[in-house]
Design a protein around this motif. Structure first.
Motif, mmCIF file in Angstrom:
data_model
loop_
_atom_site.group_PDB
_atom_site.id
_atom_site.type_symbol
_atom_site.label_atom_id
_atom_site.label_comp_id
_atom_site.label_asym_id
_atom_site.label_seq_id
_atom_site.Cartn_x
_atom_site.Cartn_y
_atom_site.Cartn_z
ATOM 1 N N ARG A 166 0.812 -1.307 -0.231
ATOM 2 C CA ARG A 166 -0.027 -0.038 0.048
ATOM 3 C C ARG A 166 1.129 1.250 0.057
ATOM 4 O O ARG A 166 1.518 1.776 1.101
ATOM 5 C CB ARG A 166 -1.007 -0.131 1.235
ATOM 6 N N ALA A 176 0.356 0.515 -9.709
ATOM 7 C CA ALA A 176 -0.978 0.193 -9.957
ATOM 8 C C ALA A 176 -1.515 0.424 -11.149
ATOM 9 O O ALA A 176 -2.688 -0.240 -11.443
ATOM 10 C CB ALA A 176 -1.877 0.927 -8.866
ATOM 11 N N ASP A 188 -4.629 1.551 -5.265
ATOM 12 C CA ASP A 188 -4.976 0.752 -6.167
ATOM 13 C C ASP A 188 -6.400 0.493 -6.664
ATOM 14 O O ASP A 188 -6.576 0.230 -8.035
ATOM 15 C CB ASP A 188 -4.360 -0.544 -5.620
ATOM 16 N N ARG A 220 -6.885 0.987 -10.392
ATOM 17 C CA ARG A 220 -7.198 -0.430 -11.404
ATOM 18 C C ARG A 220 -8.561 -0.032 -11.848
ATOM 19 O O ARG A 220 -8.786 -0.471 -13.294
ATOM 20 C CB ARG A 220 -7.321 -1.478 -10.386
ATOM 21 N N ASN A 235 0.704 -10.338 -9.956
ATOM 22 C CA ASN A 235 1.174 -9.320 -9.225
ATOM 23 C C ASN A 235 2.479 -10.215 -8.690
ATOM 24 O O ASN A 235 2.104 -11.095 -7.577
ATOM 25 C CB ASN A 235 0.472 -8.933 -8.136
#
Length: 348
Positions: free
Chosen positions: A130, A150, A193, A197, A297
């Protein structure tokens, strides 16, 4: 007598030199031991995560744990989505004498307490997964970030969806109106994110020439059960008109699958469902064709980078070998996954 005395004197000299030699060897050995102990003193790392039920995060931490070598101890803590709890966990770890902290923030906009604790006690902090805002990470030179971009995950999800729609144009556009009706399952309100996204997956679809029509949207907090509930509502509201589901992570993509299973809608009548993260269960779902694809990821790469950075910081060694961006960031690339290449990621 003279010969005997001479012989005794020579023996005494020999014994004297042997003693000196033994003392020298012992001295060198002891010095070497002391030097070894000081060079390889135990390193203590604290790892704090926002929640213990996040699938991707749990797997990333498992990968981190696999890197831990002899002479390194790690303490793990999970904050159950409470920033106050996480602040207290960090304070206790610092009191226990950790050399480095790795922190997955509960609230990426509220890192100040943790930064102040690290700065006050001269404990470097690696934020991971994060990403905090740039203004915060520049507060102190010993703040770092390990994760991914991201924007890249959103773009790749859009590209993957566009390719699948083009490849299966008749099956993808089920109602034949020339548009793709889509819904988004978003991770967490205000989370970078989630926002990125969602925005870039849809933007990329449009840029790729796909005519889209948004028919639904729901926040499911990265959670499979919440996604199932929200998706069931979207299915009921749209009467099977959904042709594409863009989920911010694999767990929510699988929640969508659960909703379709509960609704007893056949595989032929279901939309294209795409996740992000490439978790073990997500990859298995791609193999089983319950979801169409995911964006990998690199949890293994991130865990290794985080561990290597922790060790170098603890030993106060140069960080040049890590190839950091701006001296603070390590970002690992995403990769597109579908049925054609999923096995190589499972074997990874």
């Amino acid at each position: 007598m003279t010969i005997r005395n001479t012989f005794l004197q020579q023996c005494n000299r020999f014994r004297f030199f042997v003693r000196i030699l033994v003392l020298l060897v012992l001295s060198v050995s002891l010095t070497g031991c002391a030097r070894t102990q000081s060079t390889h003193k135990e390193i203590k790392i604290g790892v704090c995560a926002y929640d213990q039920y996040d699938t991707f995060l749990t797997q990333l931490i498992d990968c981190f744990d696999e890197n831990v070598e002899d002479g390194v101890s790690v303490e793990y803590a999970y904050a159950s989505q409470s920033q106050i709890t996480q602040n207290e966990q960090v304070r206790k770890m610092i009191e226990k004498g950790v050399d480095v902290l790795c922190v997955n923030l509960v609230d990426r906009t509220a890192p100040n307490t943790i930064i102040d604790l690290g700065k006050k006690n001269d404990v470097p902090i690696i934020f991971f997964n994060r990403e905090l805002v740039e203004e915060d990470i520049t507060q102190w030179p010993k703040l770092y970030y390990v994760g991914a971009d991201a924007f890249e995950s959103g773009i790749m999800q859009g590209e993957l969806a566009a390719n699948m729609i083009r490849r299966e144009s008749l099956n993808a556009d089920k109602n034949g109106d020339g548009k793709i009706q889509y819904v988004v399952l978003e991770g967490e309100a205000g989370h970078q994110d989630s926002i990125v996204r969602t925005e870039y997956s849809v933007k990329t679809l449009v840029d790729e020439g796909i005519d889209v029509d948004k028919v639904g949207y729901a926040i499911a907090n990265w959670n499979r059960a919440q996604a199932q509930t929200k998706m069931a509502q979207l299915i009921e509201r749209n009467d099977e008109a959904i042709e594409l589901v863009l989920a911010n992570n694999d767990d929510m993509a699988l929640g969508a699958v659960d909703a379709y299973n509960s609704a007893k809608i056949s595989a032929v009548d279901r939309p294209i469902i795409i996740g992000i993260d490439g978790t073990d269960v997500g990859l298995e779902a791609v193999v089983n064709k319950t979801i169409a694809g995911t964006i990998y990821n690199d949890k293994e790469g991130q865990a290794k980078a985080m561990y290597d950075l922790s060790i170098l910081l603890a030993r106060e060694e140069p960080l040049n070998s890590l190839g950091m961006e701006d001296g603070r960031y390590i970002r690992l690339p995403y990769q597109k996954v579908d049925a054609s290449n999923v096995l190589q990621f499972i074997h990874k």
